[in-house]
Design a protein around this motif. Structure first.
Motif, PDB file in Angstrom:
ATOM      1  N   LEU A 164       3.046  13.324   4.466  1.00  0.00           N
ATOM      2  CA  LEU A 164       4.377  12.750   4.625  1.00  0.00           C
ATOM      3  C   LEU A 164       4.420  11.584   5.607  1.00  0.00           C
ATOM      4  O   LEU A 164       5.133  10.601   5.398  1.00  0.00           O
ATOM      5  CB  LEU A 164       5.352  13.834   5.105  1.00  0.00           C
ATOM      6  N   ALA A 165       3.662  11.685   6.698  1.00  0.00           N
ATOM      7  CA  ALA A 165       3.800  10.738   7.807  1.00  0.00           C
ATOM      8  C   ALA A 165       3.445   9.316   7.430  1.00  0.00           C
ATOM      9  O   ALA A 165       3.986   8.366   8.019  1.00  0.00           O
ATOM     10  CB  ALA A 165       2.932  11.192   8.978  1.00  0.00           C
ATOM     11  N   THR A 166       2.539   9.111   6.477  1.00  0.00           N
ATOM     12  CA  THR A 166       2.091   7.754   6.161  1.00  0.00           C
ATOM     13  C   THR A 166       3.236   6.882   5.686  1.00  0.00           C
ATOM     14  O   THR A 166       3.277   5.680   5.983  1.00  0.00           O
ATOM     15  CB  THR A 166       0.973   7.777   5.104  1.00  0.00           C
ATOM     16  N   ALA A 167       4.175   7.468   4.947  1.00  0.00           N
ATOM     17  CA  ALA A 167       5.349   6.718   4.496  1.00  0.00           C
ATOM     18  C   ALA A 167       6.512   6.838   5.463  1.00  0.00           C
ATOM     19  O   ALA A 167       7.267   5.887   5.660  1.00  0.00           O
ATOM     20  CB  ALA A 167       5.775   7.198   3.108  1.00  0.00           C
ATOM     21  N   SER A 168       6.677   8.000   6.068  1.00  0.00           N
ATOM     22  CA  SER A 168       7.814   8.195   6.977  1.00  0.00           C
ATOM     23  C   SER A 168       7.742   7.250   8.169  1.00  0.00           C
ATOM     24  O   SER A 168       8.778   6.756   8.638  1.00  0.00           O
ATOM     25  CB  SER A 168       7.856   9.646   7.470  1.00  0.00           C
ATOM     26  N   ALA A 169       6.550   6.974   8.678  1.00  0.00           N
ATOM     27  CA  ALA A 169       6.419   6.148   9.875  1.00  0.00           C
ATOM     28  C   ALA A 169       6.939   4.731   9.660  1.00  0.00           C
ATOM     29  O   ALA A 169       7.806   4.272  10.415  1.00  0.00           O
ATOM     30  CB  ALA A 169       4.969   6.149  10.357  1.00  0.00           C
ATOM     31  N   PRO A 170       6.458   3.978   8.656  1.00  0.00           N
ATOM     32  CA  PRO A 170       7.016   2.635   8.471  1.00  0.00           C
ATOM     33  C   PRO A 170       8.487   2.662   8.044  1.00  0.00           C
ATOM     34  O   PRO A 170       9.249   1.756   8.396  1.00  0.00           O
ATOM     35  CB  PRO A 170       6.124   2.011   7.395  1.00  0.00           C
ATOM     36  N   PHE A 171       8.896   3.713   7.331  1.00  0.00           N
ATOM     37  CA  PHE A 171      10.305   3.813   6.947  1.00  0.00           C
ATOM     38  C   PHE A 171      11.190   3.985   8.179  1.00  0.00           C
ATOM     39  O   PHE A 171      12.233   3.344   8.308  1.00  0.00           O
ATOM     40  CB  PHE A 171      10.502   4.978   5.978  1.00  0.00           C
ATOM     41  N   LEU A 172      10.769   4.847   9.105  1.00  0.00           N
ATOM     42  CA  LEU A 172      11.548   5.051  10.320  1.00  0.00           C
ATOM     43  C   LEU A 172      11.548   3.812  11.208  1.00  0.00           C
ATOM     44  O   LEU A 172      12.460   3.629  12.028  1.00  0.00           O
ATOM     45  CB  LEU A 172      11.018   6.259  11.089  1.00  0.00           C
ATOM     46  N   ALA A 173      10.542   2.960  11.049  1.00  0.00           N
ATOM     47  CA  ALA A 173      10.555   1.681  11.754  1.00  0.00           C
ATOM     48  C   ALA A 173      11.533   0.698  11.119  1.00  0.00           C
ATOM     49  O   ALA A 173      11.840  -0.331  11.718  1.00  0.00           O
ATOM     50  CB  ALA A 173       9.151   1.082  11.781  1.00  0.00           C
ATOM     51  N   GLY A 174      12.010   1.001   9.903  1.00  0.00           N
ATOM     52  CA  GLY A 174      13.016   0.168   9.249  1.00  0.00           C
ATOM     53  C   GLY A 174      12.625  -0.391   7.906  1.00  0.00           C
ATOM     54  O   GLY A 174      13.456  -0.999   7.219  1.00  0.00           O
ATOM     55  N   ALA A 175      11.361  -0.227   7.492  1.00  0.00           N
ATOM     56  CA  ALA A 175      10.893  -0.823   6.249  1.00  0.00           C
ATOM     57  C   ALA A 175      11.229   0.055   5.043  1.00  0.00           C
ATOM     58  O   ALA A 175      11.317   1.280   5.154  1.00  0.00           O
ATOM     59  CB  ALA A 175       9.387  -1.047   6.306  1.00  0.00           C
ATOM     60  N   GLU A 176      11.407  -0.577   3.895  1.00  0.00           N
ATOM     61  CA  GLU A 176      11.471   0.142   2.633  1.00  0.00           C
ATOM     62  C   GLU A 176      10.048   0.412   2.160  1.00  0.00           C
ATOM     63  O   GLU A 176       9.106  -0.307   2.524  1.00  0.00           O
ATOM     64  CB  GLU A 176      12.237  -0.657   1.579  1.00  0.00           C
ATOM     65  N   ILE A 177       9.897   1.449   1.325  1.00  0.00           N
ATOM     66  CA  ILE A 177       8.565   1.888   0.898  1.00  0.00           C
ATOM     67  C   ILE A 177       8.424   1.722  -0.609  1.00  0.00           C
ATOM     68  O   ILE A 177       9.332   2.061  -1.376  1.00  0.00           O
ATOM     69  CB  ILE A 177       8.339   3.369   1.270  1.00  0.00           C
ATOM     70  N   VAL A 178       7.272   1.214  -1.021  1.00  0.00           N
ATOM     71  CA  VAL A 178       6.879   1.208  -2.427  1.00  0.00           C
ATOM     72  C   VAL A 178       5.587   2.000  -2.536  1.00  0.00           C
ATOM     73  O   VAL A 178       4.621   1.733  -1.799  1.00  0.00           O
ATOM     74  CB  VAL A 178       6.692  -0.221  -2.962  1.00  0.00           C
ATOM     75  N   PHE A 179       5.574   2.974  -3.431  1.00  0.00           N
ATOM     76  CA  PHE A 179       4.403   3.831  -3.557  1.00  0.00           C
ATOM     77  C   PHE A 179       3.409   3.258  -4.556  1.00  0.00           C
ATOM     78  O   PHE A 179       3.777   2.800  -5.643  1.00  0.00           O
ATOM     79  CB  PHE A 179       4.818   5.243  -3.970  1.00  0.00           C
ATOM     80  N   ALA A 180       2.142   3.306  -4.176  1.00  0.00           N
ATOM     81  CA  ALA A 180       1.054   2.883  -5.048  1.00  0.00           C
ATOM     82  C   ALA A 180       0.399   4.106  -5.667  1.00  0.00           C
ATOM     83  O   ALA A 180       0.357   5.180  -5.065  1.00  0.00           O
ATOM     84  CB  ALA A 180       0.019   2.089  -4.264  1.00  0.00           C
ATOM     85  N   ASP A 181      -0.125   3.931  -6.858  1.00  0.00           N
ATOM     86  CA  ASP A 181      -0.882   4.992  -7.512  1.00  0.00           C
ATOM     87  C   ASP A 181      -2.279   5.065  -6.893  1.00  0.00           C
ATOM     88  O   ASP A 181      -2.651   4.240  -6.044  1.00  0.00           O
ATOM     89  CB  ASP A 181      -0.953   4.727  -9.012  1.00  0.00           C
ATOM     90  N   VAL A 182      -3.055   6.042  -7.334  1.00  0.00           N
ATOM     91  CA  VAL A 182      -4.399   6.255  -6.805  1.00  0.00           C
ATOM     92  C   VAL A 182      -5.349   6.607  -7.941  1.00  0.00           C
ATOM     93  O   VAL A 182      -4.924   6.927  -9.057  1.00  0.00           O
ATOM     94  CB  VAL A 182      -4.422   7.389  -5.752  1.00  0.00           C
ATOM     95  N   ASP A 183      -6.617   6.573  -7.630  1.00  0.00           N
ATOM     96  CA  ASP A 183      -7.639   7.029  -8.567  1.00  0.00           C
ATOM     97  C   ASP A 183      -7.428   8.522  -8.832  1.00  0.00           C
ATOM     98  O   ASP A 183      -7.343   9.312  -7.886  1.00  0.00           O
ATOM     99  CB  ASP A 183      -9.020   6.789  -7.961  1.00  0.00           C
ATOM    100  N   PRO A 184      -7.353   8.942 -10.099  1.00  0.00           N
ATOM    101  CA  PRO A 184      -7.083  10.354 -10.380  1.00  0.00           C
ATOM    102  C   PRO A 184      -8.204  11.292  -9.968  1.00  0.00           C
ATOM    103  O   PRO A 184      -7.979  12.504  -9.837  1.00  0.00           O
ATOM    104  CB  PRO A 184      -6.890  10.381 -11.901  1.00  0.00           C
ATOM    105  N   ASP A 185      -9.405  10.778  -9.722  1.00  0.00           N
ATOM    106  CA  ASP A 185     -10.528  11.621  -9.333  1.00  0.00           C
ATOM    107  C   ASP A 185     -10.720  11.675  -7.817  1.00  0.00           C
ATOM    108  O   ASP A 185     -10.953  12.746  -7.255  1.00  0.00           O
ATOM    109  CB  ASP A 185     -11.819  11.133  -9.994  1.00  0.00           C
ATOM    110  N   THR A 186     -10.628  10.529  -7.143  1.00  0.00           N
ATOM    111  CA  THR A 186     -10.865  10.501  -5.695  1.00  0.00           C
ATOM    112  C   THR A 186      -9.579  10.585  -4.881  1.00  0.00           C
ATOM    113  O   THR A 186      -9.627  10.926  -3.695  1.00  0.00           O
ATOM    114  CB  THR A 186     -11.596   9.212  -5.286  1.00  0.00           C
ATOM    115  N   GLY A 187      -8.446  10.230  -5.461  1.00  0.00           N
ATOM    116  CA  GLY A 187      -7.195  10.187  -4.722  1.00  0.00           C
ATOM    117  C   GLY A 187      -7.030   8.944  -3.867  1.00  0.00           C
ATOM    118  O   GLY A 187      -6.042   8.818  -3.140  1.00  0.00           O
ATOM    119  N   LEU A 188      -7.974   8.001  -3.934  1.00  0.00           N
ATOM    120  CA  LEU A 188      -7.937   6.792  -3.126  1.00  0.00           C
ATOM    121  C   LEU A 188      -7.195   5.667  -3.836  1.00  0.00           C
ATOM    122  O   LEU A 188      -7.309   5.505  -5.057  1.00  0.00           O
ATOM    123  CB  LEU A 188      -9.361   6.321  -2.807  1.00  0.00           C
ATOM    124  N   MET A 189      -6.452   4.873  -3.063  1.00  0.00           N
ATOM    125  CA  MET A 189      -5.804   3.684  -3.606  1.00  0.00           C
ATOM    126  C   MET A 189      -6.866   2.624  -3.898  1.00  0.00           C
ATOM    127  O   MET A 189      -7.656   2.264  -3.030  1.00  0.00           O
ATOM    128  CB  MET A 189      -4.772   3.138  -2.613  1.00  0.00           C
TER     129      MET A 189
END
Length: 414
Positions: free
Chosen positions: A81-106
């Motif tokens: 949760l924190a990876t998105a909550s931190a910049p959002f609480l600083a005031g930024a809007e968030i856009v989520f990126a997809d990831v590799d379905p096997d490794t989970g890495l962007m």
């Protein structure tokens, strides 16, 4: 019970904490700067700023970069949760990126699609930063991601909370090239954030840090760690209040540059952190040995259960052994499997629920289709992994999985 994660505390750690307790400082004192120097040396960064959690590290990183209202930050959906909550609480809007379905890495292509989505969704906003997550201790393709961010004038922040002690290199360079970058040296980013929660590679109880090569960013991190308070006389604006008639700084004086919160970390925890850092290489090597033993031991459970998919660049600092399970082939639902394993004294966990499926973000941005993140989540099961884990423990875990598989294969009574 074999937990999915656990700290490794030795007598030297206890002695370091006891010495701190006997000293004049419990909160901010000399051991804070000592730990920062130790961490900078361990990562190869010019600066390390310690704080009280990995979440705080992400937040002060966002603040140090100046993220605020009108800005947009890209975050991979497969993370805590924190990876998105931190910049959002600083005031930024968030856009989520997809990831590799096997490794989970962007991947770079995931970031490119998220950039296009950010510009479509927030045409008046300033696309300011991308946060990349080194999931499970494996590094994303940092050189490629940094090239994309540089071309679009984006800050790049590493959420390296899983990856202290790891290293990466360019994907097109062979391992023998010897050009690995340590995680945290920020060769291919602006800032790297770490967590020292007990299940991480080193433990401080709670604690976090941000590393950087940029002195100005380091100063901004320190500002946002401590209420936005300025104690440096050279930066004071009210000289009539800050200095006496002879031009000497008034010893009690400080100024508020920007409202902030208290993210300081106590001296006693930094004493533990410095002691733990001395064993970082041993902890990383121990986890790697456990992962290698797991890979051999679960080979016979394929295709129902597979180990983590590996990336071909760098050296991971394994934080989680994220098994990939075909639940339909196994013949048991994930929740039931976790309960059955717990009954055999094997702890498991799921890392993570995709952020774009969390109710808060769905309410704010609507339902999204990020198929890679959802596929990764659907198969994920974190098996026990920690530095002190023995081969016999791995054997117990795999035997429990074998029983689970055999039990699921038995016909059920009518």
């Amino acid at each position: 019970m074999i937990p999915y994660g656990r700290q490794s505390i030795d007598e030297d750690d206890i002695a370091a904490v006891a010495a701190a307790l006997r000293s004049d400082y419990l909160t901010t004192g000399p051991r804070v700067e000592a730990f920062e120097a130790d961490l900078a040396q361990a990562t190869g960064a010019a600066h390390a700023v310690v704080c009280n959690s990995g979440t705080a590290a992400l937040y002060i990183a966002a603040r140090a970069l100046g993220l605020g209202p009108g800005d947009v930050a890209i975050v991979p959906s497969m993370t805590f949760l924190a990876t998105a909550s931190a910049p959002f609480l600083a005031g930024a809007e968030i856009v989520f990126a997809d990831v590799d379905p096997d490794t989970g890495l962007m991947r770079p292509e995931d970031l490119e699609r998220a950039i296009a989505e950010a510009r479509r969704r927030f045409p008046e906003g300033r696309l300011a930063a991308a946060f990349v997550v080194h999931l499970n201790g494996q590094c994303a393709d940092m050189p490629a991601l940094k090239a994309l961010c540089d071309a679009r004038d984006l800050f790049l922040v590493e959420d390296a909370c899983h990856a202290l002690g790891g290293a990466t290199r360019r994907a097109d360079e062979p391992e023998a090239a010897g050009r690995e970058a340590r995680v945290g040296d920020t060769r291919w980013s602006h800032l790297a954030c770490f967590s020292f929660h007990p299940v991480k590679t080193i433990a401080m109880g709670e604690g976090g840090a941000v590393t950087t090569q940029d002195a100005a960013l380091a100063e901004a991190l320190r500002l946002h760690r401590n209420h936005g308070m300025v104690r440096d006389p050279e930066r004071w604006r009210h000289r009539d209040m800050g200095f006496d008639a002879g031009g000497e700084p008034n010893p009690w004086y400080y100024e508020l540059e920007t409202p902030g919160l208290n993210f300081r970390v106590p001296d006693v925890l930094c004493a533990l952190g410095s002691s733990q850092l001395k064993k970082l290489d041993r902890f990383v090597a121990g986890r790697a040995e456990v992962v290698a033993h797991y890979d051999r031991a679960i080979a016979g459970l394929a295709p129902a259960i597979l180990g983590p998919a590996k990336v071909p660049w760098g050296r991971p600092a394994w934080h989680l052994f994220a098994a990939r399970v075909d639940w339909a082939t196994l013949g048991v639902e994930r929740g039931a499997a976790m309960r059955l394993l717990r009954a055999q004294a094997v702890g498991t966990q799921v890392h993570y629920i995709p952020l774009h499926r969390q109710p808060f973000w769905e309410r704010r941005y609507g339902r999204q289709d990020l198929s890679g993140a959802e596929a990764y989540y659907a198969a994920a099961l974190s098996l026990p992994l920690f530095a002190a884990m023995e081969y016999a423990d791995v054997g117990r875990v795999v035997q429990s999985l074998e029983k689970l598989s055999a039990g699921a294969a038995q016909p059920r009574s009518p």
